[in-house]
Scaffold this active site. Sequence first.
Site, PDB file in Angstrom:
ATOM      1  N   HIS A   1       0.932  -1.199  -0.063  1.00  0.00           N
ATOM      2  CA  HIS A   1      -0.162   0.181  -0.022  1.00  0.00           C
ATOM      3  C   HIS A   1       0.941   1.335  -0.122  1.00  0.00           C
ATOM      4  CE1 HIS A   1      -3.672  -2.577   0.939  1.00  0.00           C
ATOM      5  NE2 HIS A   1      -2.799  -3.151   1.848  1.00  0.00           N
TER       6      HIS A   1
ATOM      7  N   SER B   1      16.776  14.976 -20.349  1.00  0.00           N
ATOM      8  CA  SER B   1      15.864  16.086 -20.257  1.00  0.00           C
ATOM      9  C   SER B   1      16.237  17.186 -21.130  1.00  0.00           C
ATOM     10  CB  SER B   1      15.588  16.911 -19.040  1.00  0.00           C
ATOM     11  OG  SER B   1      15.081  17.879 -18.859  1.00  0.00           O
TER      12      SER B   1
END
Length: 483
Positions: free
Chosen positions: A191, A315
């Site tokens: 979770h 990038s």
Amino acid sequence: MPHDVTPAPRPRRSLAETGIALGPLDGRYRAAVAPLVDHLSEAALNRERVHVEVEWLAHLCAAGVVPGAPALSDADVAYLRAVVDEFDAATVAELAEIERVTVHDVKAVEYLIRRRIDAAPAVLGDSTVLPRVAELVHFACTSEDVNNLAYALMVQGAVGQVWLPAARALVGDLAELARALADVPMLARTHGQPATPTTLGKELAVLAHRLDRQLRRIERAEYLGKLNGATGTYGAHLAAVPGADWPEISRTFVEGLGLTWNPLTTQIESHDWQAELYADVARFNRILHNLATDVWTYISLGYFAQVRGQGTVGSSTMPHKVNPIRFENAEANLEISSALLDTLGATLVTSRLQRDLTDSTTQRNIGPAFGHSLLAIDNVRRGLAGLDADPAAMARDLEANWEVLGEPIQTAMRAAAVAGVPGMENPYERLKELTRGHRVTGDDLRAFVAGLGLPDDVAARLAAMTPASYTGLAAALVERYLA
């Protein structure tokens, strides 16, 4: 009123006549998917149609089914099969020329073969019997008799010769990485929260095991085919040659092509085998998607460093970045592939009454469905090849989460309580009070253990435990169960 300042469209040179690809699989990503062209392209479909027609003609003559039909010599059969083996761009163009007249793709294939038969005496001499059997080309066949067999052979070849080897290589890469990292401890996150530690290799092994299971299902796939006429009744066959055992002739022909015979159909082979296969491939895709998202997350956590291939631009503006583009590209292509495979499976199993044409257009998208999957496999393999694990980053996370040892301590207390050790009441609640919502240290937990009154060997075992050592059988599971 404001003036309309929208500029008038400027005339541009059309790109439509340049041969530029409409889609990325035949453009940007052509190199990664090119092997599928030999199996799932329109040209490959026509080549397999020729293959089926040629083999049906040879089968009829070899079986002596049609009275008066002569047996073919080895040279005759070799000549016919050369039409398939030498199928090339010129043949594609010739077929297109014929189809402009027939306006029917399978009829164009029939006429192409008849052209070759007409030309046989010039190559084989006047002794060839091929002109005498020209009327047996496409004998008693509906187009779907040819198409269903052609598609089965195409998909069988694409899966067996291209897709499965690539998928197997990917699983091999992943299994090798899992073995190499089998004993590298890592904080698990159930979770998204810190949880019982595992090892990075064991988590990769789970995905390799899942993918391998799907491949074993795909390797067992059946590729069905039929040849039984316009509504599956052998009506024309019996009308022409009533004394022949046409179902048996059909069975031996289909099985001789390396396919599984479907004995009971309408005009079309029912395509159920395709739906079954595509569901398995889509499931493989989705498990691979799970791998891509998990590895992406491990990269974001710093557990993997993308240290190889640093010459690439990460990038366009941030020089420090190496983006996990291989895994992101794979995610998108897996989603497209799975959507196409789902649509294929849902559409192909339904046909109105004895036949409609929805399957014709649908099956022409088998290539893109496998193409996007193959592209994703290529991207994941390249992505995995550029990763190095960072055990130090994983160790820092483990050291920051000593509370995960609450589980083994409370479980040991439960076992001690059953063994009759006093003072072991409410172990879960006591560890919950100690650890939930708090940062605890190794010293905190060792002090807690020391005050419990556990047997000396149990207390010593728990006191020596660290988050990094609490990985259970993770490493052994990789060795034992990752085939």
